[in-house]
Design an enzyme around this catalytic site. Structure first.
Site, PDB file in Angstrom:
ATOM      1  N   LYS A  40      41.816  37.520  43.330  1.00 35.65           N
ATOM      2  CA  LYS A  40      43.252  37.914  43.007  1.00 35.65           C
ATOM      3  C   LYS A  40      43.545  37.482  41.531  1.00 35.65           C
ATOM      4  CE  LYS A  40      44.281  39.172  47.158  1.00 35.65           C
ATOM      5  NZ  LYS A  40      42.907  39.027  47.869  1.00 35.65           N
TER       6      LYS A  40
HETATM    7  C1  LIG Z   1      47.071  42.841  51.460  1.00 39.18           C
HETATM    8  C2  LIG Z   1      46.466  41.298  51.898  1.00 39.18           C
HETATM    9  N1  LIG Z   1      47.270  40.524  52.671  1.00 39.18           N
HETATM   10  C3  LIG Z   1      46.954  39.341  53.002  1.00 39.18           C
HETATM   11  C4  LIG Z   1      45.697  38.923  52.621  1.00 39.18           C
HETATM   12  C5  LIG Z   1      45.373  37.598  53.041  1.00 39.18           C
HETATM   13  O1  LIG Z   1      45.232  36.612  51.957  1.00 39.18           O
HETATM   14  P1  LIG Z   1      44.179  35.437  51.918  1.00 39.18           P
HETATM   15  O2  LIG Z   1      42.906  35.758  52.093  1.00 39.18           O
HETATM   16  O3  LIG Z   1      44.570  34.413  51.044  1.00 39.18           O
HETATM   17  O4  LIG Z   1      44.600  34.642  53.328  1.00 39.18           O
HETATM   18  C6  LIG Z   1      44.895  39.556  51.555  1.00 39.18           C
HETATM   19  C7  LIG Z   1      43.645  39.134  51.284  1.00 39.18           C
HETATM   20  O5  LIG Z   1      42.840  39.669  50.679  1.00 39.18           O
HETATM   21  C8  LIG Z   1      45.491  40.795  51.358  1.00 39.18           C
HETATM   22  O6  LIG Z   1      44.695  41.619  50.449  1.00 39.18           O
END
Ligand SMILES: Cc1ncc(COP(=O)(O)O)c(C=O)c1O
Length: 357
Positions: free
Chosen positions: A187
């Site tokens: 990110k």
């Molecule tokens: C659109 C979206 N939502 C939620 C998440 C979940 O984030 P995390 O991996 O930090 O739990 C991601 C992770 O890539 C994502 O791309």
């Protein structure tokens, strides 16, 4: 464009600033999720995004879980979610015992939700709508927030990939009841693992804070209300602060790369740049294209040239095709989402990409 090296979709920028910030936190000997650096990070996030409250937590998935809890989604409730979302968006719905109801996109070349499809799927059990601006492309406009307001349903915007994406003059994640973000390695703000929620509502911010810290209210003990341990640790918050301080520069660089990549690849073997809504600006998380036929053969050719496409990486399909969610598949498939997922291709445009910009 230089494609000599394998091009992954992650690019982490670490320099002396990060080392110094981590050392400073190590020196305090308080590495917990209640260290003072957490509050500093949250203040900086709220300032950057121009909103009232930020609540840091352990991942983007945790941010969604907290958001659903904060708007009282519970067992037996329904949550309308974009069929084009990734699986991480839907798992928290299952975690709170609710049922995901998949909504179609407005067109096969937009991540914005189809308001008529949502309206048809709202029932008396609907407790939230989750919209997702995928790959940092501006998606849902003020009309979705207005519609949710009219229906009396909280809107959660999963802006995990959309730090700095602009829609109608506002950052993604700041028009919803709660915006949720990930700060995973890929990110634009990177803390390895991590996430945060944004809201303008002080009561919601308080609930988010309590529930990420085992239900502890100020002056009371743990368990004053329901909660889990979903806190971010102090080292990650220190990283987040330094990463946030270079977000504006990263956005500038990535947007320039996105434009260069788009120009370079538009028209190549029928690739068409994914349309960008007139009142929006993507953040350069990736460059998105659509293909006239199936995207997979094109993605395979890109992979052979060392370029990883996200949809290939995680087998992008409408969410209800995922085993864990298949029993919640809608009676009729989401036609636009089906076409969108089958014809979509992404190309990284992070700082490791070397186009002629
Ligand atoms: C659109 C979206 N939502 C939620 C998440 C979940 O984030 P995390 O991996 O930090 O739990 C991601 C992770 O890539 C994502 O791309």
């Amino acid at each position: 464009m230089n494609t000599h090296a394998a091009l992954d979709t992650a690019h982490v920028i670490i320099d002396a600033t990060e080392y110094a910030a981590i050392r400073a936190v190590l020196d305090t000997r308080d590495l917990s999720g209640t260290a003072s650096v957490i509050a500093d990070y949250e203040t900086a996030l709220a300032d950057w995004f121009g909103t009232n409250h930020a609540v840091a937590c352990s991942s983007g998935t945790a941010a969604l879980h907290l958001a659903l809890l904060a708007v009282n989604v519970t067992s037996g409730d329904e949550v309308i979610v974009a069929a084009t979302a990734p699986v991480m968006t839907a798992m928290p719905i299952l975690a709170v015992g609710a049922t995901p109801v998949f909504a179609d996109t407005a067109t096969p070349t937009s991540f914005a939700l189809d308001l008529d499809d949502i309206a048809a799927k709202v029932t008396e059990r609907t407790r939230a709508v989750i919209a997702v601006p995928m790959w940092g492309y501006p998606a849902d406009g003020p009309d979705l927030a207005d519609a949710c307001h009219t229906w009396g349903i909280p809107l959660i915007e999963d802006a995990a990939q959309a730090h700095g994406t602009i829609v109608s003059g506002r950052y993604a994640g700041t028009r919803a009841t709660i915006g949720t973000f990930s700060t995973h390695n890929r990110k634009l703000i990177c803390t390895g693992e991590g996430g945060f929620c944004l809201t303008t509502n002080p009561a919601i911010a308080r609930r988010l804070s309590e529930m990420r810290n085992i239900g502890k209210r100020p002056g009371e003990s743990f368990g004053a209300t329901f909660g889990l341990n979903l806190k971010l640790n102090a080292i990650a918050a220190a990283l987040g602060l330094t990463q946030l301080s270079r977000l504006a520069t990263r956005l500038e660089h990535r947007r320039a790369t996105l434009n260069a990549v788009t120009e370079h690849l538009a028209g190549v073997r029928g690739l068409r740049p994914f349309p960008i809504r007139a009142d929006g600006e993507p953040n350069g998380y990736a460059a998105v294209f659509t293909t006239p036929g199936q995207a997979e053969p094109v993605a395979l050719r890109l992979a052979a040239a060392g370029i990883t496409s996200d949809p290939m990486r995680y087998g992008y399909r409408p969410l209800y095709h995922t085993s864990a969610l298949a029993r919640h598949a809608p009676p009729t498939p989401c036609r636009n989402a089906e076409q969108l997922a089958a014809t979509l291709l992404t190309v990284p445009c992070h700082e490791g990409v070397d186009p002629p910009i």
